[in-house]
Scaffold this motif. Structure first.
Motif, mmCIF file in Angstrom:
data_model
loop_
_atom_site.group_PDB
_atom_site.id
_atom_site.type_symbol
_atom_site.label_atom_id
_atom_site.label_comp_id
_atom_site.label_asym_id
_atom_site.label_seq_id
_atom_site.Cartn_x
_atom_site.Cartn_y
_atom_site.Cartn_z
ATOM 1 N N CYS A 93 0.773 -1.298 -0.026
ATOM 2 C CA CYS A 93 0.012 -0.143 -0.125
ATOM 3 C C CYS A 93 0.869 1.315 -0.060
ATOM 4 C CB CYS A 93 -0.899 -0.129 1.240
ATOM 5 S SG CYS A 93 -2.176 -1.343 1.112
ATOM 6 N N GLU A 94 1.915 1.134 0.622
ATOM 7 C CA GLU A 94 2.786 2.536 0.796
ATOM 8 C C GLU A 94 3.280 2.764 -0.642
ATOM 9 O OE1 GLU A 94 5.755 1.728 3.659
ATOM 10 O OE2 GLU A 94 4.254 2.339 5.413
ATOM 11 N N LYS A 95 3.786 1.676 -1.561
ATOM 12 C CA LYS A 95 4.005 1.849 -2.691
ATOM 13 C C LYS A 95 3.104 2.500 -3.605
ATOM 14 C CE LYS A 95 6.443 -0.569 -6.735
ATOM 15 N NZ LYS A 95 5.842 0.079 -7.588
ATOM 16 N N LEU A 96 1.764 1.892 -3.215
ATOM 17 C CA LEU A 96 0.662 2.583 -4.266
ATOM 18 C C LEU A 96 0.490 4.117 -3.785
ATOM 19 C CD1 LEU A 96 -1.941 -0.321 -3.985
ATOM 20 C CD2 LEU A 96 -0.582 0.561 -6.162
ATOM 21 N N ILE A 195 -7.179 12.477 -2.390
ATOM 22 C CA ILE A 195 -7.253 11.179 -1.960
ATOM 23 C C ILE A 195 -6.706 10.294 -3.055
ATOM 24 C CG2 ILE A 195 -8.938 9.383 -1.209
ATOM 25 C CD1 ILE A 195 -8.266 11.585 0.964
ATOM 26 N N CYS A 196 -7.453 10.564 -3.913
ATOM 27 C CA CYS A 196 -7.303 9.656 -5.368
ATOM 28 C C CYS A 196 -6.327 10.422 -6.489
ATOM 29 C CB CYS A 196 -8.598 9.002 -5.918
ATOM 30 S SG CYS A 196 -9.776 10.250 -6.462
ATOM 31 N N VAL A 224 -6.716 2.200 1.042
ATOM 32 C CA VAL A 224 -5.330 2.137 1.097
ATOM 33 C C VAL A 224 -4.633 2.933 2.166
ATOM 34 C CG1 VAL A 224 -3.097 2.600 -0.096
ATOM 35 C CG2 VAL A 224 -5.106 1.362 -1.213
ATOM 36 N N ARG A 225 -4.966 4.245 2.051
ATOM 37 C CA ARG A 225 -4.557 5.259 2.984
ATOM 38 C C ARG A 225 -4.911 5.103 4.360
ATOM 39 N NH1 ARG A 225 -2.264 9.876 0.502
ATOM 40 N NH2 ARG A 225 -2.734 10.128 -1.998
#
Length: 353
Positions: A93-96, A195-196, A224-225
């Protein structure tokens, strides 16, 4: 196609198409197998969040099985493996989010330079109706596929899945006809979703804003966040609890040491008192023994004085004056002729002088 295959695997098992001989050599998949998706086991798989969106990650190359997830949740090793799976999901998730934040920064730069792309214009009424019809057909076909799968009619289910694929392609085509980036007229101002990373029309209609907020991309990146924030807070809380536990343990050890030292000092003081008391008792016993020896010596002297027939001091005097008189008396007797039987006979001649 991979998504439909995964659905069939979930319904009928991954070994549904194997022969009896193949099933004998088939290795059973468990929740801790390498083929199982750890993201799905932990919370969610990012590949499932952005299907048919601009951020679509494609199908996941690992198994998503609800039964395996249920067995994982009931496993006694759940807590130990959950932390491992969550760590892997947090890293993904951090990579995303890092990739998304780069897009957001580029979007801000474009807005600052005056290049304000607009979001796709809304679909026309005709296209909206076409899209609704296609989505309804896809929904009905998926229900039929599920029923056929439960009944064991694999061939018929796969035939319907082909129709679902065709309808999905038609749906994508309808949506892509309206997906064009246009320059915003001067009277319109653009905004960027933090956000997105999507571009929005500032002060747009509430319906369009609501549509964006409830969209897959916005919800997906929100999940994810939120997960990253929750994971970091949990880790920080765990570290804080561990630190407090260490401090509490150290404090308990310190108190235990103080308690032991206090007992040791108390015991040492008691030992000193006992040692002093024993020393005094030893001295008293020595004095008593000395007194007893003195008394015994005194009794011995007195006993000799009374047990030798009046001797002692008289013995010394007897050995003095009396013994001298006795010796004199004995010598006198020895010189007496009558006493020793040496009377001179009258017949014996008188020796001349």
């Amino acid at each position: 196609m991979d998504l439909q295959r995964a659905m069939l695997d979930e319904l009928m098992g991954a070994d549904r198409n194997l022969t009896d001989d193949q099933k004998k050599e088939y290795k059973e998949i468990t929740w801790d197998s390498k083929e199982v998706c750890p993201y799905y086991m932990a919370r969610f798989c990012p590949h499932d969040l952005f299907v048919n969106t601009k951020s679509d990650l494609g199908p996941c190359d690992r198994i998503h099985d609800a039964k395996l997830k249920e067995s994982f949740e009931k496993s006694p090793r759940h807590d130990r493996y959950l932390s491992k799976f969550e760590a892997e999901l947090a890293q993904r998730c951090e990579k995303l989010v890092m990739d998304l934040d780069r897009r957001v920064r580029r979007g801000r730069e474009r807005l600052a330079q005056g290049e304000e792309p607009v979001p796709p214009p809304p679909l026309s009424t005709e296209k909206s109706e076409q899209l609704s019809v296609v989505e309804e057909k896809i929904k009905n076909l998926l229900v039929q596929v599920e029923s056929l799968g439960e009944a064991g009619k694999v061939d018929e289910a796969q035939a319907l899945m082909k129709k679902v694929d065709e309808l999905n392609a038609e749906k994508t085509l309808i949506q892509s006809q309206n997906d064009k980036v246009l320059m915003v007229p001067q009277e319109k101002k653009m905004a960027l979703c933090e956000i997105c990373g999507s571009f929005l029309v500032a002060n747009d209609a509430a319906e369009r804003t609501q549509s964006h907020v409830t969209g897959k991309q916005h919800i997906g990146y929100g999940m994810v966040r939120d997960f990253i924030v929750e994971y970091k807070e949990a880790k920080e809380k765990g570290r804080e609890e561990e630190r407090l536990a260490r401090e509490k343990e150290a404090e308990e050890r310190r108190k235990q040491r103080e308690k032991e030292n206090k007992k040791r000092r108390k015991r040492s003081g008691s030992d000193d008192r006992d040692r002093y008391r024993d020393r005094d008792q030893d001295r008293e016993r020595d004095r008593n023994r000395e007194r007893e020896r003195d008394r015994e010596r005194s009794r011995d002297r007195n006993g000799r004085a009374s047990g030798d027939g009046g001797k002692g001091t008289d013995w010394r005097s007897r050995n003095g004056r009396d013994s001298g008189r006795d010796r004199y008396r004995d010598r006198s007797r020895s010189r007496s002729p009558v006493r020793h039987g040496h009377r001179r006979s009258s017949r014996s001649p008188v020796r001349p002088y």
